[in-house]
Write an enzyme that holds these catalytic residues in place. Sequence first.
Site, short mmCIF file in Angstrom:
data_model
loop_
_atom_site.label_atom_id
_atom_site.label_comp_id
_atom_site.label_asym_id
_atom_site.label_seq_id
_atom_site.Cartn_x
_atom_site.Cartn_y
_atom_site.Cartn_z
CE LYS A 53 -3.81 -2.52 2.06
NZ LYS A 53 -4.62 -2.91 3.22
CD GLN A 97 -3.61 -4.64 6.36
OE1 GLN A 97 -3.73 -3.55 5.79
NE2 GLN A 97 -3.99 -5.77 5.79
CG ASP A 120 -10.01 -0.15 5.37
OD1 ASP A 120 -9.83 -0.64 4.26
OD2 ASP A 120 -9.19 -0.22 6.30
N1 GUN Z 1 -7.02 -6.83 5.76
C1 GUN Z 1 -7.33 -7.48 4.63
N2 GUN Z 1 -7.93 -6.65 3.74
C2 GUN Z 1 -8.00 -5.45 4.35
C3 GUN Z 1 -8.54 -4.19 3.94
O1 GUN Z 1 -9.07 -4.00 2.84
N3 GUN Z 1 -8.42 -3.18 4.87
C4 GUN Z 1 -7.87 -3.38 6.10
N4 GUN Z 1 -7.82 -2.34 6.93
N5 GUN Z 1 -7.37 -4.53 6.50
C5 GUN Z 1 -7.44 -5.57 5.63
#
Ligand code: GUN
Length: 287
Positions: A53, A97, A120
Amino acid sequence: MVGVKIDGKLIAQSVKDRVKKAVEELKKQGISPCLATVLIGDDPASATYVRNKHKACEEVGIATKDHKLDVNITQSELTKIIDELNSDRTVHGILVQLPLPKQLDEFTTTSRISPIKDVDGLTPHNAGLLSMKKAALVACTPSGVMEMFDYHGIDLEGKNVVLINRSNLVGKPLYHLLLEKNATVLTCHSKTKNLTELCQAADIIITAVGNRNKFTLTPEMIKDGAIVIDVAISRFHEKLVGDSDYDKIIQKASFATPVPGGVGPMTVAMLLKNTITAASLSSQIGR
Ligand code: GUN
């Protein structure tokens, strides 16, 4: 007839190109978009996702702030950090995350994030807006899947969609997005009966189980010409796999996504898009 590959890398690149231009425009207005990530503990998969990311942000000119926290952090310590990021005017998007270590509560954590920085789309505010067709910030994987349909001009109206996932991050937001496009959506899960029959009747199957010991979507489970979107990614026999074997499923499907190189890159691209949306939202309300 062999179906068409839905190439997540290619579609993600087209999203990133658009985001890069939008970042340049925002910078001309004196806004420098910034994403803050919060990674708790040392899970190697989560660390890789967060690293990817950051790399993607760098590619399009989005600044990042990286918070790596001890696995034993308490809920109140984490809340304090989220509050600081909420009031930091240089931060536009906040991503914690997931999954979290077991002493931390996911709802308490994600709902603490300011809705305008919630890249998110997980806060009750944004999840509620999505169910009313008013969301500005939508969970990244679901909006990435919708972008894939859009790219290939796949009309969802009246289509029978089987969704094999009911999580807040994937299944629930997708349900609303598909419904907005007039699809008929059936949300399936571990307690669903007759899953094979339901899949065989579906025009589109979106699967996100992520455990090949428990579930595999086989070609026998889909009808000729079905569309298969494989959201899952897990390690199985030392390989990264989805819920289906792309090489087999594409022999019967009209469209399918590979793993890796399918939905994964879309999730990252939509995070970038949400970050610039969040930066615009912040600037509109003068923060
Ligand atoms: N863990 C797996 N996919 C995601 C996501 O799209 N956002 C977040 N914050 N954690 C994740």
